[in-house]
Scaffold this motif. Sequence first.
Motif, PDB file in Angstrom:
ATOM      1  N   ARG A  44     -14.355 -11.195  -8.485  1.00 48.22           N
ATOM      2  CA  ARG A  44     -13.630 -11.694  -7.299  1.00 48.22           C
ATOM      3  C   ARG A  44     -14.564 -12.488  -6.396  1.00 48.22           C
ATOM      4  NH1 ARG A  44      -9.357 -13.859  -5.482  1.00 48.22           N
ATOM      5  NH2 ARG A  44      -8.780 -13.247  -3.401  1.00 48.22           N
ATOM      6  N   ASP A  45     -15.828 -12.048  -6.269  1.00 53.02           N
ATOM      7  CA  ASP A  45     -16.805 -12.804  -5.472  1.00 53.02           C
ATOM      8  C   ASP A  45     -17.054 -14.181  -6.073  1.00 53.02           C
ATOM      9  OD1 ASP A  45     -17.128 -10.711  -3.654  1.00 53.02           O
ATOM     10  OD2 ASP A  45     -18.836  -9.863  -4.747  1.00 53.02           O
ATOM     11  N   TYR A  46     -17.244 -14.229  -7.390  1.00 51.65           N
ATOM     12  CA  TYR A  46     -17.456 -15.519  -8.062  1.00 51.65           C
ATOM     13  C   TYR A  46     -16.247 -16.430  -7.871  1.00 51.65           C
ATOM     14  CZ  TYR A  46     -21.350 -13.289 -10.539  1.00 51.65           C
ATOM     15  OH  TYR A  46     -22.510 -12.646 -10.863  1.00 51.65           O
ATOM     16  N   GLU A  47     -15.066 -15.831  -7.963  1.00 54.79           N
ATOM     17  CA  GLU A  47     -13.839 -16.612  -7.790  1.00 54.79           C
ATOM     18  C   GLU A  47     -13.729 -17.167  -6.375  1.00 54.79           C
ATOM     19  OE1 GLU A  47      -9.048 -15.965  -8.162  1.00 54.79           O
ATOM     20  OE2 GLU A  47     -10.358 -14.672  -9.348  1.00 54.79           O
ATOM     21  N   GLN A  48     -14.082 -16.370  -5.386  1.00 53.34           N
ATOM     22  CA  GLN A  48     -14.024 -16.835  -3.995  1.00 53.34           C
ATOM     23  C   GLN A  48     -15.016 -17.962  -3.743  1.00 53.34           C
ATOM     24  OE1 GLN A  48     -11.956 -16.105  -1.306  1.00 53.34           O
ATOM     25  NE2 GLN A  48     -10.789 -15.327  -3.034  1.00 53.34           N
ATOM     26  N   ILE A  49     -16.204 -17.849  -4.303  1.00 56.83           N
ATOM     27  CA  ILE A  49     -17.205 -18.907  -4.155  1.00 56.83           C
ATOM     28  C   ILE A  49     -16.716 -20.175  -4.841  1.00 56.83           C
ATOM     29  CG2 ILE A  49     -19.541 -19.609  -4.838  1.00 56.83           C
ATOM     30  CD1 ILE A  49     -20.300 -16.582  -4.386  1.00 56.83           C
ATOM     31  N   LEU A  51     -13.667 -21.002  -5.366  1.00 59.93           N
ATOM     32  CA  LEU A  51     -12.544 -21.498  -4.571  1.00 59.93           C
ATOM     33  C   LEU A  51     -13.042 -22.312  -3.374  1.00 59.93           C
ATOM     34  CD1 LEU A  51      -9.480 -21.526  -4.188  1.00 59.93           C
ATOM     35  CD2 LEU A  51      -9.718 -19.420  -2.876  1.00 59.93           C
ATOM     36  N   GLN A  52     -14.064 -21.817  -2.691  1.00 65.18           N
ATOM     37  CA  GLN A  52     -14.653 -22.562  -1.572  1.00 65.18           C
ATOM     38  C   GLN A  52     -15.191 -23.908  -2.049  1.00 65.18           C
ATOM     39  OE1 GLN A  52     -15.121 -21.947   1.827  1.00 65.18           O
ATOM     40  NE2 GLN A  52     -13.588 -20.380   1.487  1.00 65.18           N
ATOM     41  N   GLY A  98     -13.431 -15.961 -12.498  1.00 62.88           N
ATOM     42  CA  GLY A  98     -14.395 -15.149 -11.764  1.00 62.88           C
ATOM     43  C   GLY A  98     -15.692 -15.003 -12.527  1.00 62.88           C
ATOM     44  N   ALA A 103     -18.414 -20.904 -11.129  1.00 54.75           N
ATOM     45  CA  ALA A 103     -18.998 -21.213  -9.820  1.00 54.75           C
ATOM     46  C   ALA A 103     -20.064 -22.294  -9.944  1.00 54.75           C
ATOM     47  CB  ALA A 103     -19.588 -19.951  -9.191  1.00 54.75           C
TER      48      ALA A 103
END
Length: 128
Positions: A44-49, A51-52, A98, A103
């Motif tokens: 989820r962290d990789y996905e959020q990064i 996404l940004q 993710g 990323a």
Amino acid sequence: MSDSRAVLHDRHGPVDAELPLERAPYEALVTAVLAWQDPDLTPRDYEQIALQLTGHARTVASDVQRHAAALPKNDGRGALAEVVLREAADRLSQPLQGTVLCAKTRARLVRALYERLDRLTADRPEPQ
């Protein structure tokens, strides 16, 4: 209190076309992501990064497109920008995952778009 809200969105883009990009935080993020050796983050962290980075890549791509469109038709920088923009569109069409690879791919895309933007704006005089 009213429930109505006004959302400012200009799908043709001139509203935000002249706003400067928040470049420094994203360049720092790109540098950090590309320097990863063995990060210990959740999917989820990789996905959020990613996404940004995806959102920012779309913004930079729009800026590249705007600058390229303003060039004379015989300016080779415009043709090179179109190649970068096609590759960006292809990469951005891939679904987010993710993963470290996703990323890093998005980080490389942001870096490539900024490199092209810098080349498009290098010879332009500063506004007075």
